[in-house]
Every structure is written in structure tokens, then in C-alpha cells.
Write an enzyme that holds these catalytic residues in place. Structure first.
Site, mmCIF file in Angstrom:
data_model
loop_
_atom_site.group_PDB
_atom_site.id
_atom_site.type_symbol
_atom_site.label_atom_id
_atom_site.label_comp_id
_atom_site.label_asym_id
_atom_site.label_seq_id
_atom_site.Cartn_x
_atom_site.Cartn_y
_atom_site.Cartn_z
ATOM 1 N N GLU A 1 45.668 52.476 52.877
ATOM 2 C CA GLU A 1 45.963 51.167 53.449
ATOM 3 C C GLU A 1 47.153 50.555 52.721
ATOM 4 O O GLU A 1 46.991 49.987 51.642
ATOM 5 C CB GLU A 1 44.738 50.249 53.383
ATOM 6 C CG GLU A 1 43.983 50.286 52.057
ATOM 7 C CD GLU A 1 43.056 49.089 51.889
ATOM 8 O OE1 GLU A 1 42.725 48.437 52.874
ATOM 9 O OE2 GLU A 1 42.698 48.808 50.733
ATOM 10 N N HIS B 1 38.886 48.421 48.071
ATOM 11 C CA HIS B 1 39.767 47.759 49.032
ATOM 12 C C HIS B 1 40.847 46.980 48.287
ATOM 13 O O HIS B 1 40.604 46.433 47.212
ATOM 14 C CB HIS B 1 38.959 46.836 49.939
ATOM 15 C CG HIS B 1 39.715 46.364 51.138
ATOM 16 N ND1 HIS B 1 40.627 45.335 51.081
ATOM 17 C CD2 HIS B 1 39.707 46.799 52.425
ATOM 18 C CE1 HIS B 1 41.136 45.147 52.283
ATOM 19 N NE2 HIS B 1 40.610 46.022 53.111
#
Length: 270
Positions: free
Chosen positions: A182, A112
Site C-alpha cells: 500500500e 497498516h
């Protein structure tokens, strides 16, 4: 579950097998057990498409994994937000892949952007984590994405390709890997990549997989989008041919998450 066909070289990027749209609910690092119970109760009561249309995965903080696992409806799955890069040992504060397997947690999110930027996880480190988690039987959501500075410099495709290359160098079987694009500049900011921008990067990622892994991997690997997805934009994003699902943050704590799950029906009717 992409029914449209995209031509890359001599290969038609039509899914080799039907796969469900995947919606990830990533609950950020806050909340109490009572709040988590309320969220789970809302999810359990939600009316969503069948599991062959959409796969729903809920990713709470570590401390709430057993609670969510034991109370969540059986057709929804659970993911951890991270795990350690190797077998357990003297790594205080870390959680090993073996621990997640012992808890019967099937999924883990790795790479992430917050861990890459705040904890300085390099591309190679993330690649090692993905490979080790897979070796222990976990399914992995591997995140890639560019910063605002990188996008403005025109290096988006180069950045996500480099991040993906570090994973591909260590992974031969992609059956249990989902790529999550992302854009860092769109996470929690209210900004969102336009559907065209998201599709462009997803297409380039799939093209990279086709050229550097195999046509089969390119066709069957789900590439999901994460970056301020909400009830208002989810259907238009879901309609894009290379968007195979969402990694949802803040909106996953709101009633509109149900609308995001239902956007999978756009793919089925495409």
C-alpha cells in the site's frame, strides 16, 4: 492464480498451487450498526465469482466484528483491523489474538500504514505482531509501503524490502500470510500507483521473497495492492502478473466494490 511465468534466477515463478485472487474490504473507523447492516446486506446480495476464483474478506471495526460475522454470507470471511503483539494481559484498550480466535475471526490486518505512522509501530514491532498472530492460528494480511518522500527519493524497493525483512526474520511458515503493498501516498488521496508502478513493486517483493526465503514462498505468497483501488482501475491492475488481489478502502463502501471483486475474473482468464 497467476498463470503467466516470471523468471527469477533459475526459478520459474509459477504458482506451486492455484490460489484465489483475494479482495479485502477494509471498512474505516466510522459507521453505525444500521449502516453496517446495510453494507452486509448489499454484500450478501452481490453476484460474484466462486470462491475458487476470488476470496472476499471483510474487515469492519472491532465493535462490529460479531455483527458482521453473524450476518455475512458464509463464503465471505471476516478480518480484524489489528491485534496485540503478545498474549493478553494488562494492555488496556488492546484486543488480543486469542480474543479474535475465540470469536472465530480467521483473519487480521497488521502493519497498516496508519498504525505505522500515527502510532509509531516499528518494522520490528509489526514483525512481532505477525509472528504472534500466526502462532495463535490467525491468517495475516501484513502491510508494507512507502511514503511520497521515500518514493521521490528512489527508495521504494529498499523501504518495502526492509519492512518485509522484519516479518521474514520472525516467520518461517508463510502459508497463512498475505502481503499487502500500500503506497502511503495513494491511500485515500485519489492518487493511485499506475498498473506498471504496482507491478514493479510487487515483482520486487516477490523477487525478495525468492532470494531471502524460498522459491516456494515466492511462488505461493499472495501479494495484494492497496491504494485508491476503484471500479475504473481494478481490471487493469488485476491483469498484472504479480498482483494477486486488492486491499480496498473507501471504494469498499460503494456499489463499485462488486466490480472490484469481479475483476478477479481477469486473472482466471489470463
Amino acid at each position: 492464480m497467476r498463470n503467466s511465468v516470471q523468471k527469477l534466477g533459475d526459478f520459474d515463478l509459477e504458482k506451486a498451487q492455484e490460489q484465489a485472487f483475494i479482495t479485502m474490504k477494509a471498512t474505516i473507523q466510522n459507521g453505525t450498526s444500521e449502516e453496517v447492516k446495510k453494507i452486509v446486506s448489499t454484500l450478501n446480495d452481490s453476484q460474484v465469482p466462486s470462491s475458487d476464483v476470488v476470496e472476499v474478506v471483510v474487515s469492519p471495526p472491532f465493535v462490529f466484528l460479531p455483527l458482521v460475522k453473524s450476518t455475512l454470507r458464509p463464503d465471505f470471511h471476516v478480518a480484524a483491523q489489528n491485534c496485540w503483539v503478545k498474549k493478553g494481559g494488562a494492555f488496556t484498550g488492546e484486543v488480543s489474538a486469542e480474543m479474535l480466535v475465540n470469536l472465530d475471526i480467521p483473519w487480521v490486518i497488521l502493519g497498516h500504514s496508519e498504525r505505522r505512522s500515527l502510532l509509531n509501530e516499528s518494522n520490528e514491532f509489526v514483525g512481532d505482531k505477525v509472528a504472534y498472530a500466526l502462532s495463535q492460528g490467525l491468517k495475516v494480511i501484513a502491510c508494507v509501503g512507502e511514503t511520497l518522500e521515500q518514493r521521490e527519493a528512489g527508495s521504494t524497493v529498499e523501504v518495502v524490502a526492509t519492512q518485509t525483512k522484519a516479518i521474514a526474520a520472525r516467520v518461517s511458515n508463510w502459508a497463512d500470510v498475505v502481503l499487502a503493498y500500500e503506497p502511503v501516498w495513494a491511500i485515500g488521496t485519489g492518487k493511485v500507483a499506475t498498473p506498471a508502478q504496482a507491478q514493479e513493486v510487487h515483482y520486487e517483493l516477490r523477487k525478495w521473497l525468492q532470494e531471502n526465503t524460498s522459491p516456494e514462498v515466492a511462488a505461493t505468497t499472495r501479494i495484494i495492492y492497496g491504494g485508491s483501488v476503484n471500479g475504473a482501475n481494478c481490471k487493469e491492475l488485476a491483469a498484472k502478473p504479480d498482483v494477486d488481489g486488492f486491499l480496498v478502502g473507501g471504494a469498499s463502501l460503494k456499489p463499485e466494490f462488486n466490480d472490484i471483486i469481479k475483476s478477479a475474473e481477469v486473472k482466471k482468464s489470463a
